[in-house]
Design a protein around this motif. Structure first.
Motif, short mmCIF file in Angstrom:
data_model
loop_
_atom_site.label_atom_id
_atom_site.label_comp_id
_atom_site.label_asym_id
_atom_site.label_seq_id
_atom_site.Cartn_x
_atom_site.Cartn_y
_atom_site.Cartn_z
N GLU A 42 -0.93 -11.40 13.75
CA GLU A 42 0.35 -10.69 13.72
C GLU A 42 0.82 -10.40 15.14
O GLU A 42 0.01 -10.19 16.04
N GLU A 46 5.57 -7.23 14.39
CA GLU A 46 5.28 -7.21 12.95
C GLU A 46 4.44 -5.98 12.59
O GLU A 46 4.77 -5.25 11.65
N THR A 47 3.36 -5.77 13.32
CA THR A 47 2.48 -4.65 13.01
C THR A 47 3.19 -3.31 13.25
O THR A 47 3.08 -2.39 12.43
N ASN A 50 5.55 -2.56 10.42
CA ASN A 50 4.83 -2.14 9.21
C ASN A 50 4.28 -0.72 9.35
O ASN A 50 4.13 -0.01 8.35
#
Length: 118
Positions: A42, A46-47, A50
């Motif tokens: 990732e 992205e992380t 999230n």
């Protein structure tokens, strides 16, 4: 209430003096988070998305520059599909390996010498 578990440590006199200071908790947590993110292939973006944090903040956490709150660590860990207990256990294991290995060897040597003397 839970029982306290003693943490075995060598006496201060038996511990070798570390040539370098012990790593900081925030650095160890950051390294562990980065490793887990890389294992998932990732990106920071992205992380961070999230977890509900900015990619800049996540980058600073991973580099050990920020001292994240437990809520932030939980959010990032959750975004990486891990739990706080898994994360903190992994960090604790690394700390033990980094700082206790020489002490464990000293304890074993001391015990061996004591057994020979007895």
């Amino acid at each position: 209430m839970a029982d306290l578990v003693p943490f075995p440590r060598a006496p201060l006199s038996a511990r070798p003096r570390p040539s370098e200071p012990e790593p900081l908790w925030r650095q160890m947590v950051g390294d562990q988070l980065r490793r887990r993110r890389h294992d998932r292939d990732e990106t920071l973006t992205e992380t961070a998305g999230n977890a509900g944090v900015s990619s800049q903040y996540l980058s600073e956490v991973e580099r050990g520059l920020k001292e994240p709150s437990s809520e932030m660590i939980a959010a990032i860990a959750g975004a990486l599909d891990t739990s706080l207990i898994e994360l903190t256990s992994a960090v604790a294991d690394e700390l033990r390996q980094a700082t206790m290995a020489p002490a464990s060897a000293a304890v074993s040597a001391t015990r061996g010498a004591f057994a020979l003397a007895a």
